[in-house]
Write a protein that holds these residues in place. Structure first.
Motif, PDB file in Angstrom:
ATOM      1  N   ALA A 111     -25.916   8.909  44.920  1.00 60.36           N
ATOM      2  CA  ALA A 111     -25.938   7.451  44.954  1.00 60.36           C
ATOM      3  C   ALA A 111     -24.665   6.927  44.303  1.00 60.36           C
ATOM      4  O   ALA A 111     -24.341   7.312  43.176  1.00 60.36           O
ATOM      5  N   PRO A 112     -23.881   6.060  44.959  1.00 59.35           N
ATOM      6  CA  PRO A 112     -22.643   5.543  44.359  1.00 59.35           C
ATOM      7  C   PRO A 112     -22.936   4.611  43.201  1.00 59.35           C
ATOM      8  O   PRO A 112     -23.955   3.919  43.177  1.00 59.35           O
ATOM      9  N   THR A 113     -22.019   4.598  42.253  1.00 60.93           N
ATOM     10  CA  THR A 113     -22.148   3.731  41.080  1.00 60.93           C
ATOM     11  C   THR A 113     -20.815   3.052  40.801  1.00 60.93           C
ATOM     12  O   THR A 113     -19.753   3.572  41.146  1.00 60.93           O
ATOM     13  N   GLY A 114     -20.847   1.897  40.169  1.00 55.29           N
ATOM     14  CA  GLY A 114     -19.632   1.218  39.739  1.00 55.29           C
ATOM     15  C   GLY A 114     -18.720   0.853  40.891  1.00 55.29           C
ATOM     16  O   GLY A 114     -19.131   0.266  41.905  1.00 55.29           O
ATOM     17  N   SER A 115     -17.455   1.235  40.783  1.00 55.20           N
ATOM     18  CA  SER A 115     -16.457   0.907  41.803  1.00 55.20           C
ATOM     19  C   SER A 115     -16.680   1.657  43.106  1.00 55.20           C
ATOM     20  O   SER A 115     -16.127   1.280  44.139  1.00 55.20           O
ATOM     21  N   GLU A 116     -17.483   2.724  43.088  1.00 56.88           N
ATOM     22  CA  GLU A 116     -17.752   3.469  44.324  1.00 56.88           C
ATOM     23  C   GLU A 116     -18.479   2.608  45.351  1.00 56.88           C
ATOM     24  O   GLU A 116     -18.390   2.874  46.558  1.00 56.88           O
ATOM     25  N   LEU A 117     -19.186   1.571  44.897  1.00 56.11           N
ATOM     26  CA  LEU A 117     -19.890   0.690  45.829  1.00 56.11           C
ATOM     27  C   LEU A 117     -18.930  -0.139  46.667  1.00 56.11           C
ATOM     28  O   LEU A 117     -19.302  -0.607  47.747  1.00 56.11           O
ATOM     29  N   ASN A 118     -17.692  -0.327  46.195  1.00 55.19           N
ATOM     30  CA  ASN A 118     -16.719  -1.160  46.898  1.00 55.19           C
ATOM     31  C   ASN A 118     -15.778  -0.356  47.781  1.00 55.19           C
ATOM     32  O   ASN A 118     -14.806  -0.900  48.298  1.00 55.19           O
ATOM     33  N   TYR A 119     -16.024   0.944  47.944  1.00 54.67           N
ATOM     34  CA  TYR A 119     -15.157   1.760  48.789  1.00 54.67           C
ATOM     35  C   TYR A 119     -15.254   1.307  50.245  1.00 54.67           C
ATOM     36  O   TYR A 119     -16.324   0.904  50.726  1.00 54.67           O
ATOM     37  N   ARG A 120     -14.121   1.397  50.960  1.00 51.97           N
ATOM     38  CA  ARG A 120     -14.126   1.161  52.399  1.00 51.97           C
ATOM     39  C   ARG A 120     -14.752   2.354  53.113  1.00 51.97           C
ATOM     40  O   ARG A 120     -14.873   3.430  52.540  1.00 51.97           O
ATOM     41  N   PRO A 121     -15.141   2.200  54.392  1.00 50.36           N
ATOM     42  CA  PRO A 121     -15.813   3.314  55.090  1.00 50.36           C
ATOM     43  C   PRO A 121     -15.014   4.605  55.078  1.00 50.36           C
ATOM     44  O   PRO A 121     -15.555   5.678  54.835  1.00 50.36           O
ATOM     45  N   ILE A 122     -13.686   4.513  55.330  1.00 48.52           N
ATOM     46  CA  ILE A 122     -12.891   5.739  55.349  1.00 48.52           C
ATOM     47  C   ILE A 122     -12.835   6.365  53.964  1.00 48.52           C
ATOM     48  O   ILE A 122     -12.840   7.596  53.808  1.00 48.52           O
ATOM     49  N   GLU A 123     -12.809   5.529  52.905  1.00 49.15           N
ATOM     50  CA  GLU A 123     -12.800   6.052  51.538  1.00 49.15           C
ATOM     51  C   GLU A 123     -14.139   6.704  51.200  1.00 49.15           C
ATOM     52  O   GLU A 123     -14.183   7.692  50.459  1.00 49.15           O
ATOM     53  N   LYS A 124     -15.222   6.153  51.736  1.00 46.38           N
ATOM     54  CA  LYS A 124     -16.536   6.758  51.501  1.00 46.38           C
ATOM     55  C   LYS A 124     -16.642   8.125  52.152  1.00 46.38           C
ATOM     56  O   LYS A 124     -17.221   9.060  51.572  1.00 46.38           O
ATOM     57  N   PHE A 125     -16.065   8.278  53.357  1.00 50.04           N
ATOM     58  CA  PHE A 125     -16.086   9.583  54.008  1.00 50.04           C
ATOM     59  C   PHE A 125     -15.275  10.598  53.217  1.00 50.04           C
ATOM     60  O   PHE A 125     -15.691  11.753  53.044  1.00 50.04           O
ATOM     61  N   VAL A 126     -14.124  10.175  52.729  1.00 50.98           N
ATOM     62  CA  VAL A 126     -13.294  11.086  51.932  1.00 50.98           C
ATOM     63  C   VAL A 126     -14.020  11.481  50.646  1.00 50.98           C
ATOM     64  O   VAL A 126     -14.022  12.655  50.245  1.00 50.98           O
ATOM     65  N   TYR A 127     -14.661  10.506  50.003  1.00 51.88           N
ATOM     66  CA  TYR A 127     -15.390  10.800  48.771  1.00 51.88           C
ATOM     67  C   TYR A 127     -16.579  11.715  49.038  1.00 51.88           C
ATOM     68  O   TYR A 127     -16.897  12.599  48.231  1.00 51.88           O
ATOM     69  N   ALA A 128     -17.244  11.524  50.193  1.00 51.33           N
ATOM     70  CA  ALA A 128     -18.357  12.408  50.551  1.00 51.33           C
ATOM     71  C   ALA A 128     -17.868  13.842  50.751  1.00 51.33           C
ATOM     72  O   ALA A 128     -18.569  14.801  50.410  1.00 51.33           O
ATOM     73  N   LEU A 129     -16.656  14.003  51.302  1.00 48.38           N
ATOM     74  CA  LEU A 129     -16.092  15.348  51.451  1.00 48.38           C
ATOM     75  C   LEU A 129     -15.738  15.955  50.099  1.00 48.38           C
ATOM     76  O   LEU A 129     -15.881  17.165  49.896  1.00 48.38           O
ATOM     77  N   VAL A 130     -15.270  15.113  49.182  1.00 43.13           N
ATOM     78  CA  VAL A 130     -14.947  15.617  47.840  1.00 43.13           C
ATOM     79  C   VAL A 130     -16.206  16.124  47.143  1.00 43.13           C
ATOM     80  O   VAL A 130     -16.164  17.114  46.401  1.00 43.13           O
ATOM     81  N   LEU A 131     -17.339  15.472  47.381  1.00 45.25           N
ATOM     82  CA  LEU A 131     -18.595  15.910  46.771  1.00 45.25           C
ATOM     83  C   LEU A 131     -19.046  17.273  47.267  1.00 45.25           C
ATOM     84  O   LEU A 131     -19.913  17.897  46.654  1.00 45.25           O
ATOM     85  N   LEU A 132     -18.459  17.740  48.369  1.00 44.04           N
ATOM     86  CA  LEU A 132     -18.867  19.015  48.961  1.00 44.04           C
ATOM     87  C   LEU A 132     -18.090  20.191  48.396  1.00 44.04           C
ATOM     88  O   LEU A 132     -18.038  21.257  49.025  1.00 44.04           O
ATOM     89  N   ARG A 133     -17.450  20.014  47.230  1.00 48.18           N
ATOM     90  CA  ARG A 133     -16.730  21.133  46.641  1.00 48.18           C
ATOM     91  C   ARG A 133     -17.653  22.293  46.285  1.00 48.18           C
ATOM     92  O   ARG A 133     -17.224  23.442  46.233  1.00 48.18           O
TER      93      ARG A 133
END
Length: 398
Positions: A111-133
């Motif tokens: 679940a996103p928190t703080g500034s993560e809620l304001n990410y653009r769609p492309i930034e959310k996809f990139v962040y979702a990939l980062v979570l897959l480390r």
């Protein structure tokens, strides 16, 4: 399992769901109603079990009854990665497709928190990939096909600003229409336009600063062998040095002929030579707004600035040791330079200490002075009053 009735029951439920995150699809998104019941719930009396939480609880029970069966991948098998992006949660699942049937391997949800809620769609996809480390071992051993999905949400309000101060009459409307066309092209649904008056300035108020020359390092420094190995694969003739370079090379990366050091947290530090390192130490230790800190603090601050070289702590200690300001304002130590060694006598009455005290106010016998003698070993004290200090009278005392 009955519905939670207390705050403690909801906390226990959330802890159990966190432990089952990798086995549940969209675990973070399904758990949001439970977390919302804990907000503004400092006291037990403030707890309230809502209808949304009850609905999510029943859906979670139904999901646990039909618990999905996970599988393990086969060597060389192509895997499918699905990414689901919503405003409330980022979810992903790694799937293996066999005979037309898709079987999950691993679930990831957050679940996103703080500034993560304001990410653009492309930034959310990139962040979702980062979570897959945590799935790195699957990515290294299997080819991956990525599928993405965006959950629709309320249209976002965009703002468009146009400047009509320095353009011919009517041109600002053309700029407004061009901005609307661009917004439509990128899929904007709601837009609000503003007209801004900007004064055009022709004279520069600040002169551009001159670019200082880049510091030229020596032809051979600690980075040379590593750069040559990463760039051309060449190694030193000495076998021991060649072995050291092979071991150290995986910790470095070469990009545009610039060497970077990898860190355990995924960050990279730019490697610098001795001359650049000396200037960096001076800037951090005694530059603008510097605190003249210790060498450990200076070295850690240099790391936070993104620089690295071998022997950072030793170089910082040597440079700070000769800092003139630090020597002028350092606290003065009143401790003896060497350890004080007491001298003890070997036997009684071997060593004496003699002292003369006076003159005192005159008494009945006109004794104005006092001779005191102390033995160092036994601390024996002898004293005698004298009306006059002469060598004969002091000799008679002994």
């Amino acid at each position: 399992m009955s519905s939670p009735k207390k705050k403690k029951n909801v906390q226990s439920l959330n802890e159990k769901l966190v432990a089952l995150t990798r086995f549940l699809s969209k675990a973070a998104e399904r758990s949001l109603p439970f977390f919302s019941t804990l907000k503004n719930c400092a006291k037990r009396s403030h707890f309230k079990w809502t209808k949304e939480a009850e609905k999510a609880f029943q859906e979670m029970k139904a999901l646990l009854k039909n618990f999905p069966t996970l599988t393990s991948p086969i060597a060389g098998e192509t895997l499918i990665l699905y990414l689901a992006i919503a405003r409330e949660a980022f979810s992903s699942v790694l799937i293996a497709e066999r005979d037309g049937v898709q079987t999950p391997i691993y679930f990831v949800s957050k679940a996103p928190t703080g500034s993560e809620l304001n990410y653009r769609p492309i930034e959310k996809f990139v962040y979702a990939l980062v979570l897959l480390r945590r799935l790195r071992r699957y990515f290294q051993a299997h080819p991956i096909v990525i599928q993405k999905k965006v959950t629709p949400s309320a249209p976002e309000l965009w703002e468009l600003y146009t400047d009509g101060a320095s353009v011919p009459e009517g041109a600002e409307y053309e700029a407004l229409l061009a901005g609307v066309r661009l917004a439509k092209k990128i899929g904007v649904k709601k837009i609000q336009a503003y007209k801004v008056l900007v004064e055009q300035i022709f004279k520069k108020s600040i002169e551009p600063s001159q670019l200082t020359a880049v510091i030229d390092e020596a032809e051979h420094c600690w980075m040379t062998n590593i750069i040559e190995f990463l760039k051309m694969g060449s190694l030193p003739e000495n076998d021991k040095e060649a072995k050291k370079i092979r071991v150290k090379a995986p910790m470095y990366d070469l990009h545009d002929d610039v060497l970077y050091r990898k860190s355990y947290l995924g960050l990279t530090f730019r490697c610098v030579g001795p001359k650049q390192a000396e200037k960096i130490i001076v800037k951090v230790h005694a530059g603008a707004c510097a605190l003249h800190s210790s060498f450990r603090t200076v070295a850690e601050k240099i790391k936070r600035l993104g620089y690295y070289w071998l022997g950072m702590y030793n170089d910082a200690a040597e440079k700070i040791r000769v800092c003139q300001e630090c020597q002028l304002h350092a606290p003065i130590s009143k401790a003896p330079r060497h350890q004080m060694i007491p001298i003890t006598p070997p036997w009684p009455f071997c060593k004496w200490a003699i002292d003369i005290v006076g003159a005192f106010p005159s008494g009945s016998k006109s004794a104005d002075y006092l001779v005191v003698d102390i033995d160092f070993f036994t601390k024996w004290v002898e004293a005698k009053s004298l009306n006059k200090i002469t060598s004969k009278k002091v000799g008679d005392f002994f």
